[in-house]
Design a protein around this motif. Structure first.
Motif, PDB file in Angstrom:
ATOM      1  N   ALA A   1       0.835  -1.200   0.000  1.00  0.00           N
ATOM      2  CA  ALA A   1       0.000   0.000   0.000  1.00  0.00           C
ATOM      3  C   ALA A   1       0.866   1.244   0.000  1.00  0.00           C
ATOM      4  O   ALA A   1       1.957   1.270   0.562  1.00  0.00           O
ATOM      5  N   LEU A   2       0.347   2.304  -0.639  1.00  0.00           N
ATOM      6  CA  LEU A   2       1.013   3.603  -0.671  1.00  0.00           C
ATOM      7  C   LEU A   2       0.011   4.683  -0.299  1.00  0.00           C
ATOM      8  O   LEU A   2      -1.131   4.671  -0.763  1.00  0.00           O
ATOM      9  N   LEU A   3       0.448   5.616   0.535  1.00  0.00           N
ATOM     10  CA  LEU A   3      -0.365   6.772   0.877  1.00  0.00           C
ATOM     11  C   LEU A   3       0.249   7.989   0.208  1.00  0.00           C
ATOM     12  O   LEU A   3       1.388   8.357   0.486  1.00  0.00           O
ATOM     13  N   VAL A   4      -0.518   8.606  -0.668  1.00  0.00           N
ATOM     14  CA  VAL A   4      -0.049   9.771  -1.424  1.00  0.00           C
ATOM     15  C   VAL A   4      -0.631  11.018  -0.776  1.00  0.00           C
ATOM     16  O   VAL A   4      -1.855  11.163  -0.684  1.00  0.00           O
ATOM     17  N   GLU A   5       0.240  11.912  -0.320  1.00  0.00           N
ATOM     18  CA  GLU A   5      -0.195  13.169   0.280  1.00  0.00           C
ATOM     19  C   GLU A   5      -0.068  14.282  -0.753  1.00  0.00           C
ATOM     20  O   GLU A   5       0.939  14.369  -1.457  1.00  0.00           O
ATOM     21  N   LEU A   6      -1.119  15.139  -0.819  1.00  0.00           N
ATOM     22  CA  LEU A   6      -1.166  16.186  -1.839  1.00  0.00           C
ATOM     23  C   LEU A   6      -1.393  17.546  -1.208  1.00  0.00           C
ATOM     24  O   LEU A   6      -1.722  17.649  -0.027  1.00  0.00           O
ATOM     25  N   ASP A   7      -1.229  18.564  -2.030  1.00  0.00           N
ATOM     26  CA  ASP A   7      -1.282  19.931  -1.529  1.00  0.00           C
ATOM     27  C   ASP A   7      -2.707  20.473  -1.578  1.00  0.00           C
ATOM     28  O   ASP A   7      -3.021  21.393  -2.321  1.00  0.00           O
ATOM     29  N   GLY A   8      -3.588  19.858  -0.780  1.00  0.00           N
ATOM     30  CA  GLY A   8      -4.926  20.384  -0.652  1.00  0.00           C
ATOM     31  C   GLY A   8      -5.985  19.554  -1.346  1.00  0.00           C
ATOM     32  O   GLY A   8      -5.715  18.579  -2.049  1.00  0.00           O
ATOM     33  N   ARG A   9      -7.232  19.994  -1.171  1.00  0.00           N
ATOM     34  CA  ARG A   9      -8.405  19.261  -1.639  1.00  0.00           C
ATOM     35  C   ARG A   9      -8.441  19.147  -3.163  1.00  0.00           C
ATOM     36  O   ARG A   9      -8.680  18.074  -3.715  1.00  0.00           O
ATOM     37  N   GLU A  10      -8.224  20.256  -3.868  1.00  0.00           N
ATOM     38  CA  GLU A  10      -8.314  20.220  -5.323  1.00  0.00           C
ATOM     39  C   GLU A  10      -7.216  19.352  -5.928  1.00  0.00           C
ATOM     40  O   GLU A  10      -7.443  18.639  -6.913  1.00  0.00           O
ATOM     41  N   ALA A  11      -6.027  19.402  -5.345  1.00  0.00           N
ATOM     42  CA  ALA A  11      -4.936  18.562  -5.840  1.00  0.00           C
ATOM     43  C   ALA A  11      -5.251  17.090  -5.622  1.00  0.00           C
ATOM     44  O   ALA A  11      -4.948  16.241  -6.471  1.00  0.00           O
ATOM     45  N   ALA A  12      -5.871  16.760  -4.485  1.00  0.00           N
ATOM     46  CA  ALA A  12      -6.247  15.372  -4.214  1.00  0.00           C
ATOM     47  C   ALA A  12      -7.304  14.895  -5.208  1.00  0.00           C
ATOM     48  O   ALA A  12      -7.255  13.761  -5.693  1.00  0.00           O
ATOM     49  N   GLU A  13      -8.278  15.757  -5.512  1.00  0.00           N
ATOM     50  CA  GLU A  13      -9.296  15.402  -6.511  1.00  0.00           C
ATOM     51  C   GLU A  13      -8.659  15.135  -7.865  1.00  0.00           C
ATOM     52  O   GLU A  13      -9.000  14.174  -8.561  1.00  0.00           O
ATOM     53  N   ALA A  14      -7.742  16.010  -8.261  1.00  0.00           N
ATOM     54  CA  ALA A  14      -7.093  15.860  -9.562  1.00  0.00           C
ATOM     55  C   ALA A  14      -6.279  14.582  -9.622  1.00  0.00           C
ATOM     56  O   ALA A  14      -6.312  13.844 -10.615  1.00  0.00           O
ATOM     57  N   PHE A  15      -5.546  14.287  -8.547  1.00  0.00           N
ATOM     58  CA  PHE A  15      -4.714  13.093  -8.535  1.00  0.00           C
ATOM     59  C   PHE A  15      -5.580  11.837  -8.552  1.00  0.00           C
ATOM     60  O   PHE A  15      -5.277  10.870  -9.261  1.00  0.00           O
ATOM     61  N   HIS A  16      -6.668  11.835  -7.797  1.00  0.00           N
ATOM     62  CA  HIS A  16      -7.565  10.683  -7.785  1.00  0.00           C
ATOM     63  C   HIS A  16      -8.137  10.445  -9.180  1.00  0.00           C
ATOM     64  O   HIS A  16      -8.194   9.297  -9.659  1.00  0.00           O
ATOM     65  N   ALA A  17      -8.555  11.508  -9.863  1.00  0.00           N
ATOM     66  CA  ALA A  17      -9.089  11.367 -11.217  1.00  0.00           C
ATOM     67  C   ALA A  17      -8.037  10.801 -12.170  1.00  0.00           C
ATOM     68  O   ALA A  17      -8.337   9.973 -13.041  1.00  0.00           O
ATOM     69  N   GLU A  18      -6.788  11.218 -11.998  1.00  0.00           N
ATOM     70  CA  GLU A  18      -5.717  10.724 -12.864  1.00  0.00           C
ATOM     71  C   GLU A  18      -5.429   9.254 -12.597  1.00  0.00           C
ATOM     72  O   GLU A  18      -5.186   8.473 -13.534  1.00  0.00           O
ATOM     73  N   VAL A  19      -5.465   8.837 -11.339  1.00  0.00           N
ATOM     74  CA  VAL A  19      -5.272   7.421 -11.011  1.00  0.00           C
ATOM     75  C   VAL A  19      -6.352   6.569 -11.683  1.00  0.00           C
ATOM     76  O   VAL A  19      -6.070   5.530 -12.293  1.00  0.00           O
ATOM     77  N   LEU A  20      -7.607   7.014 -11.585  1.00  0.00           N
ATOM     78  CA  LEU A  20      -8.700   6.264 -12.198  1.00  0.00           C
ATOM     79  C   LEU A  20      -8.545   6.220 -13.725  1.00  0.00           C
ATOM     80  O   LEU A  20      -8.811   5.193 -14.360  1.00  0.00           O
TER      81      LEU A  20
END
Length: 218
Positions: free
Chosen positions: A20-39
């Motif tokens: 497992a990996l936990l990816v920390e991002l710079d805020g809510r919008e960055a987390a949304e963008a990264f999640h969308a890119e993973v999918l």
């Protein structure tokens, strides 16, 4: 292990177990963008076999990585991540009766007439950023910054299932009766199963889903 935090690029990628990996991002919008890119990359077959992808407010957890977790961690730090698309996929439509007990307080805080709250809220394009609090409870983003509201000073001991509520930058729909401190602006006339473990995904308001509220007659 840090990397420059621009766009949706990870700030930190941490092991959260052997697979497992936990990816920390710079805020809510960055987390949304990264999640969308993973999918997007998983759908395109450009991601190793990962059992669970769990977004949070500032994190994305990749769990059950079949192989190559260390190599994937190095790769994740280099991803250029575009902003998430706001117009992709069909929207989940939810009819709402805007008669919540906090409607007048919300109107005052927004500086509008009570009738304007429903027009503004129903006219907003929402997206589920992540789930939490209770099974099926999605944290929906979309309201502009000047409409963000604090939680109630005194939480309610019981909020009914189907209540539509605001707190901070989020809109949420309570999937079952529970205590809660969000501002209640309306209710679903027929909440239906917001959470059904027999369904895939189990949450009707799953992360990444577009949501549109439609004003219903009282």
């Amino acid at each position: 292990m840090s990397a420059p935090g621009r766009a949706g690029r990870p700030l930190v990628v941490l092991p959260a177990g052997p697979r497992a990996l936990l990816v920390e991002l710079d805020g809510r919008e960055a987390a949304e963008a990264f999640h969308a890119e993973v999918l997007r990359r998983r759908a395109a077959g450009a991601l190793p076999d990962v059992r669970d992808i769990v977004p949070g407010e500032r994190t994305v957890l990749l769990d059950g990585i079949a192989h190559g977790a260390a190599a994937l961690a190095r790769e994740l730090r280099t991803w250029p991540v575009p902003p998430p698309r706001r117009d992709g996929g069909d929207a989940v439509e939810l009819p709402v009766v805007y008669d919540g007990p906090d409607l007048a307080d919300v109107a005052e805080a927004w500086g509008v007439a009570v009738a304007e709250v429903s027009r503004i809220h129903a006219g907003t394009a929402f997206r589920v950023a992540f789930c939490g609090f209770a099974p099926g409870f999605g944290y929906l983003t979309g309201l502009p910054d000047h409409l963000h509201l604090p939680r109630r000073a005194t939480p309610r001991t019981r909020v009914p299932a189907g209540a539509v509520a605001l707190a901070g930058p989020y809109t949420g729909v309570y999937p079952r009766p529970s205590p809660g401190g969000w501002q209640l602006i309306g209710r679903l006339p027929d909440p239906g199963p917001l959470w059904d473990p027999r369904r895939e995904p189990a949450a009707l308001l799953a992360p990444g889903a577009r949501v549109r509220f439609v004003e219903a007659a009282r």
